[in-house]
Design a protein around this motif. Structure first.
Motif, PDB file in Angstrom:
ATOM      1  N   MET A 123       0.832  -1.201   0.000  1.00  0.00           N
ATOM      2  CA  MET A 123       0.000   0.000   0.000  1.00  0.00           C
ATOM      3  C   MET A 123       0.871   1.256   0.000  1.00  0.00           C
ATOM      4  N   LEU A 124       2.009   1.189   0.683  1.00  0.00           N
ATOM      5  CA  LEU A 124       2.949   2.313   0.685  1.00  0.00           C
ATOM      6  C   LEU A 124       3.453   2.582  -0.725  1.00  0.00           C
ATOM      7  N   ILE A 125       3.834   1.517  -1.433  1.00  0.00           N
ATOM      8  CA  ILE A 125       4.308   1.655  -2.813  1.00  0.00           C
ATOM      9  C   ILE A 125       3.217   2.274  -3.683  1.00  0.00           C
ATOM     10  N   LEU A 126       1.981   1.796  -3.505  1.00  0.00           N
ATOM     11  CA  LEU A 126       0.861   2.312  -4.282  1.00  0.00           C
ATOM     12  C   LEU A 126       0.635   3.797  -3.977  1.00  0.00           C
ATOM     13  N   ASN A 127       0.631   4.144  -2.697  1.00  0.00           N
ATOM     14  CA  ASN A 127       0.396   5.538  -2.297  1.00  0.00           C
ATOM     15  C   ASN A 127       1.480   6.470  -2.807  1.00  0.00           C
ATOM     16  N   LEU A 128       2.737   6.045  -2.699  1.00  0.00           N
ATOM     17  CA  LEU A 128       3.847   6.876  -3.175  1.00  0.00           C
ATOM     18  C   LEU A 128       3.775   7.052  -4.688  1.00  0.00           C
ATOM     19  N   SER A 129       3.423   5.973  -5.386  1.00  0.00           N
ATOM     20  CA  SER A 129       3.322   6.037  -6.844  1.00  0.00           C
ATOM     21  C   SER A 129       2.244   7.018  -7.275  1.00  0.00           C
ATOM     22  N   VAL A 130       1.075   6.923  -6.629  1.00  0.00           N
ATOM     23  CA  VAL A 130      -0.047   7.785  -6.993  1.00  0.00           C
ATOM     24  C   VAL A 130       0.209   9.232  -6.584  1.00  0.00           C
ATOM     25  N   LEU A 131       0.906   9.436  -5.461  1.00  0.00           N
ATOM     26  CA  LEU A 131       1.162  10.787  -4.976  1.00  0.00           C
ATOM     27  C   LEU A 131       2.233  11.510  -5.779  1.00  0.00           C
ATOM     28  N   PHE A 132       3.302  10.805  -6.132  1.00  0.00           N
ATOM     29  CA  PHE A 132       4.441  11.473  -6.749  1.00  0.00           C
ATOM     30  C   PHE A 132       4.638  11.159  -8.230  1.00  0.00           C
ATOM     31  N   ALA A 133       4.081  10.058  -8.718  1.00  0.00           N
ATOM     32  CA  ALA A 133       4.248   9.719 -10.137  1.00  0.00           C
ATOM     33  C   ALA A 133       3.007   9.014 -10.658  1.00  0.00           C
ATOM     34  N   PRO A 134       1.842   9.682 -10.598  1.00  0.00           N
ATOM     35  CA  PRO A 134       0.600   9.014 -10.995  1.00  0.00           C
ATOM     36  C   PRO A 134       0.585   8.540 -12.436  1.00  0.00           C
ATOM     37  N   LEU A 135       1.148   9.319 -13.352  1.00  0.00           N
ATOM     38  CA  LEU A 135       1.139   8.902 -14.754  1.00  0.00           C
ATOM     39  C   LEU A 135       2.018   7.678 -14.969  1.00  0.00           C
ATOM     40  N   THR A 136       3.104   7.592 -14.217  1.00  0.00           N
ATOM     41  CA  THR A 136       3.971   6.413 -14.292  1.00  0.00           C
ATOM     42  C   THR A 136       3.206   5.166 -13.867  1.00  0.00           C
ATOM     43  N   PHE A 137       2.249   5.343 -12.970  1.00  0.00           N
ATOM     44  CA  PHE A 137       1.441   4.231 -12.475  1.00  0.00           C
ATOM     45  C   PHE A 137       0.280   3.910 -13.418  1.00  0.00           C
ATOM     46  N   PHE A 138      -0.436   4.945 -13.873  1.00  0.00           N
ATOM     47  CA  PHE A 138      -1.664   4.734 -14.650  1.00  0.00           C
ATOM     48  C   PHE A 138      -1.416   4.430 -16.122  1.00  0.00           C
ATOM     49  N   ILE A 139      -0.427   5.075 -16.742  1.00  0.00           N
ATOM     50  CA  ILE A 139      -0.226   4.910 -18.183  1.00  0.00           C
ATOM     51  C   ILE A 139       0.099   3.467 -18.582  1.00  0.00           C
ATOM     52  N   PRO A 140       1.004   2.761 -17.892  1.00  0.00           N
ATOM     53  CA  PRO A 140       1.245   1.358 -18.281  1.00  0.00           C
ATOM     54  C   PRO A 140      -0.013   0.492 -18.212  1.00  0.00           C
ATOM     55  N   ILE A 141      -0.857   0.733 -17.208  1.00  0.00           N
ATOM     56  CA  ILE A 141      -2.096  -0.035 -17.094  1.00  0.00           C
ATOM     57  C   ILE A 141      -3.029   0.313 -18.251  1.00  0.00           C
ATOM     58  N   SER A 142      -3.087   1.615 -18.571  1.00  0.00           N
ATOM     59  CA  SER A 142      -3.918   2.063 -19.694  1.00  0.00           C
ATOM     60  C   SER A 142      -3.457   1.428 -21.007  1.00  0.00           C
ATOM     61  N   ILE A 143      -2.153   1.449 -21.235  1.00  0.00           N
ATOM     62  CA  ILE A 143      -1.595   0.863 -22.461  1.00  0.00           C
ATOM     63  C   ILE A 143      -1.894  -0.630 -22.534  1.00  0.00           C
ATOM     64  N   PHE A 144      -1.828  -1.302 -21.376  1.00  0.00           N
ATOM     65  CA  PHE A 144      -2.107  -2.745 -21.334  1.00  0.00           C
ATOM     66  C   PHE A 144      -3.521  -3.044 -21.845  1.00  0.00           C
ATOM     67  N   PHE A 145      -4.508  -2.300 -21.356  1.00  0.00           N
ATOM     68  CA  PHE A 145      -5.901  -2.554 -21.761  1.00  0.00           C
ATOM     69  C   PHE A 145      -6.131  -2.191 -23.225  1.00  0.00           C
ATOM     70  N   ILE A 146      -5.582  -1.051 -23.663  1.00  0.00           N
ATOM     71  CA  ILE A 146      -5.780  -0.637 -25.057  1.00  0.00           C
ATOM     72  C   ILE A 146      -5.091  -1.619 -26.010  1.00  0.00           C
ATOM     73  N   ALA A 147      -3.860  -2.004 -25.664  1.00  0.00           N
ATOM     74  CA  ALA A 147      -3.131  -2.968 -26.497  1.00  0.00           C
ATOM     75  C   ALA A 147      -3.854  -4.312 -26.534  1.00  0.00           C
ATOM     76  N   SER A 148      -4.413  -4.723 -25.394  1.00  0.00           N
ATOM     77  CA  SER A 148      -5.161  -5.988 -25.335  1.00  0.00           C
ATOM     78  C   SER A 148      -6.357  -5.967 -26.274  1.00  0.00           C
ATOM     79  N   SER A 149      -7.024  -4.806 -26.339  1.00  0.00           N
ATOM     80  CA  SER A 149      -8.194  -4.712 -27.226  1.00  0.00           C
ATOM     81  C   SER A 149      -7.784  -4.855 -28.694  1.00  0.00           C
ATOM     82  N   PHE A 150      -6.645  -4.255 -29.080  1.00  0.00           N
ATOM     83  CA  PHE A 150      -6.173  -4.361 -30.458  1.00  0.00           C
ATOM     84  C   PHE A 150      -5.702  -5.778 -30.788  1.00  0.00           C
ATOM     85  N   ILE A 151      -4.989  -6.388 -29.848  1.00  0.00           N
ATOM     86  CA  ILE A 151      -4.517  -7.765 -30.058  1.00  0.00           C
ATOM     87  C   ILE A 151      -5.697  -8.723 -30.190  1.00  0.00           C
TER      88      ILE A 151
END
Length: 197
Positions: A123-151
């Motif tokens: 939870m600490l890792i999650l909180n730090l990621s969202v607080l200080f680098a949210p795009l670093t956390f959200f963008i890979p997940i976003s790319i995963f879902f979009i890429a999955s839809s194309f594949i």
């Protein structure tokens, strides 16, 4: 050890640095069953702060009072204060100095940190990621879902026929929603970081 404390205080007394931390070397005592967890946190701390942090959770540290007071609203009540303050100072580009120290095995009372605190660590890792680098956390997940839809679309087109299914649409929309959640979180976290400035 008093001599290690003096090393940190001597460097801090020059007032050149906003935070001075005692960095434990490889020869310092470490609890074996915590090494894996610490490596995991160190990886994420380095990724968020974009530097190789010598010691992310050393408790032997000195702050400039006027600086740490600005960010007390970000600090947790538990054992992760040291890690959160490390990421805060590094991410916000304060002047941080690491002083090599040597630490022996603790005498007397054992550490309060238990193996069951692994969930708190995640939870600490999650909180730090969202607080200080949210795009670093959200963008890979976003790319995963979009890429999955194309594949999924490509494979379905090859095996069955060219057709967009509801599952493909759901995967794509989920990816888009997560991306915009990251954008919103980036703005909210920026406001929260600067709340008391």
């Amino acid at each position: 050890m008093p001599s290690e404390l003096k090393k940190v205080i001597d460097v801090a007394s020059c007032r050149e640095y906003d935070m001075v931390t005692g960095a434990r070397g490889e020869k310092s005592f470490q609890v074996v069953n915590r090494k894996l967890g610490k490596r995991l946190i160190k990886y994420f701390v380095n990724k968020i702060s974009k530097i190789d942090v010598p010691d992310f959770n050393s408790g032997l540290r000195v702050f400039k009072r006027e600086v740490i007071k600005k960010y007390l609203h970000l600090m947790p009540d538990g054992f992760s204060f040291s890690t959160t303050s490390t990421v805060t100072f590094l991410k916000l580009q304060y002047n941080v100095k690491y002083v090599p120290i040597f630490v022996k095995e603790r005498d007397g009372r054992k550490s309060n940190v238990k193996i069951k605190d692994g969930f708190k660590t995640l939870m600490l890792i999650l909180n730090l990621s969202v607080l200080f680098a949210p795009l670093t956390f959200f963008i890979p997940i976003s790319i995963f879902f979009i890429a999955s839809s194309f594949i999924y679309f490509i494979l379905y087109s090859i095996i069955e026929r060219i057709h967009i299914t509801s599952s493909m649409t759901l995967l794509f929309i989920t990816g888009i929603i997560i991306f915009f959640m990251g954008i919103i979180c980036e703005q909210v976290s920026a406001v929260r970081r600067e709340l008391n400035n």
